[in-house]
Design an enzyme around this catalytic site. Structure first.
Site, PDB file in Angstrom:
ATOM      1  CG  HIS A 125      -1.953  -1.046   1.250  1.00 21.15           C
ATOM      2  ND1 HIS A 125      -2.850  -1.230   0.215  1.00 21.15           N
ATOM      3  CD2 HIS A 125      -2.230  -2.004   2.166  1.00 21.15           C
ATOM      4  CE1 HIS A 125      -3.634  -2.260   0.510  1.00 21.15           C
ATOM      5  NE2 HIS A 125      -3.272  -2.754   1.683  1.00 21.15           N
ATOM      6  CG  ASP A 162      -2.551  -8.501   0.872  1.00 16.29           C
ATOM      7  OD1 ASP A 162      -1.799  -8.782   1.811  1.00 16.29           O
ATOM      8  OD2 ASP A 162      -3.586  -7.797   1.002  1.00 16.29           O
ATOM      9  CG  HIS A 164      -6.318  -5.434   1.795  1.00 15.90           C
ATOM     10  ND1 HIS A 164      -5.728  -6.244   2.738  1.00 15.90           N
ATOM     11  CD2 HIS A 164      -7.473  -4.976   2.332  1.00 15.90           C
ATOM     12  CE1 HIS A 164      -6.504  -6.274   3.830  1.00 15.90           C
ATOM     13  NE2 HIS A 164      -7.565  -5.513   3.609  1.00 15.90           N
ATOM     14  CG  ASP A 249      -4.598 -10.021   3.699  1.00 18.99           C
ATOM     15  OD1 ASP A 249      -4.198 -10.548   2.646  1.00 18.99           O
ATOM     16  OD2 ASP A 249      -4.408  -8.817   3.965  1.00 18.99           O
TER      17      ASP A 249
HETATM   18 ZN   LIG Z   1      -3.870  -7.169   2.855  1.00 19.50          ZN
END
Ligand SMILES: [Zn+2]
Length: 340
Positions: A125, A162, A164, A249
């Site tokens: 991120h 991931d 995200h 995750d």
């Molecule tokens: Zn993540």
């Protein structure tokens, strides 16, 4: 197979407030699992080292690098709604990025077959000029740029499984046709980016590939995303190095996500990417917050990197909603990739 492993106890000195999901116990749980299964002894340790300013500044602004360094002077800081630092965070972040640079270099040079980097803090991120979503420096982006700068790989594939979307990584290579960014992620979800139509810009159109899934997807859907979208595109892109933003995750049981990927599913994804770039593949930890799931999943991935082969379970047909997403991704990307 010779698999490299990056781990440094100073990664544990990056601390967030009590109750924060991204805590030192995550990395400890994975390390203990790798040890108890005899996997650390089968890997070759690659020492972490601090990333140099020059390496970080291929991805981040000098101002951002200074700002992260400065956090070491404060007992605790909050950089965004989710992102904290402690006095040990800046060093941990430099060690994580530098350790991954070294591991990727050894794999790209052929001195190791592949590798696993058990890093904290995570990176995908982090943008050029801001820390975000538990991430300070974008480890994978820094390692990709370092491999290119050293002349070890012209074309780098970044696979981000991931939960995200890796907004920072996408942003870093948005207009760069030499780095292909492929992401599967829950959508709509944090951080909000990663729609199918985000395909890159300028010369980089088509080298950003987003597969935004609804919640509830598992092994069958993730394997289908790899087989139906990633592998045909990657065959055409012909990467010389593959870096994986290996968050866990999307695992079944994760407290932040709604996906259902199993340890065997992560092994299957690892096996798929090992067929690319002559197996020059490096996995780097990103998120993942169910300690049992991330430990078991990491162990399965390392076992796969080491060449252990279990018969793969049948994963079944992907969910109808996932098939619709994959069809839509192919429709948007097919003008850029003849093999789709
Ligand atoms: Zn993540």
């Amino acid at each position: 197979m010779t698999t490299g492993l990056v781990w440094d106890e100073r990664f544990l000195d990056h601390r967030a407030p009590p109750g924060h999901p991204e805590h030192a116990g995550r990395a400890q749980a994975i390390w203990q699992r790798l040890e108890s299964e005899g996997l650390t002894a089968r890997c070759r340790r690659v020492p972490a080292r601090e990333a140099a300013d020059e390496e970080l500044e291929r991805v981040h602004t000098a101002r951002h690098v200074r700002a992260i360094d400065e956090t070491a002077r404060s007992a605790a800081l909050q950089l965004d709604p989710d992102t904290y630092t402690s006095p040990g965070s800046a060093l941990a972040a430099r060690l994580a990025a530098g350790g991954l640079v070294n591991l990727a270099r050894e794999v790209a040079e052929g001195r190791l077959d592949n590798g696993f980097a058990l890093l904290r803090p995570p990176g995908h991120h982090a943008e050029a000029e801001r820390a975000m979503g538990f991430c300070l420096f974008n480890n994978v982006a820094v390692a990709a740029r370092a491999a290119q700068a050293a002349g070890l790989a012209q074309r780098v594939l970044i696979v981000d499984w991931d939960l995200h979307h890796g907004n920072g990584t996408q942003h870093s290579f948005r207009e760069d046709p030499t780095v292909l960014y492929f992401s599967t992620h829950q959508f709509p979800f944090y951080p909000g980016t990663g729609a199918i139509e985000e395909i890159g810009g300028g010369d980089g159109r088509g080298t950003t590939v987003n597969v935004p899934f609804p919640g509830g997807m598992g092994d069958a859907e993730y394997v289908a995303a790899f087989e139906r979208v990633l592998l045909p595109i990657a065959a055409e892109f012909d990467p010389e190095l593959v870096l994986v933003s290996a968050g866990f995750d999307a695992a079944d049981g994760d407290p932040l996500g709604a996906m259902r990927v199993s340890p065997a599913g992560y092994a299957a994804l690892t096996r798929r990417v090992l067929g690319l770039a002559r197996g020059r593949v490096v996995l780097a930890l990103e998120g993942g917050y169910n300690l049992d799931a991330i430990a078991r999943s990491s162990a399965e991935c390392v076992r796969t990197l080491l060449g252990d082969r279990e018969p793969e379970p049948g994963f079944g047909e992907p969910d109808r909603r996932a098939r619709a997403v994959l069809d839509a991704v192919k429709a948007v990307q097919e003008e850029h990739w003849a093999g789709l």
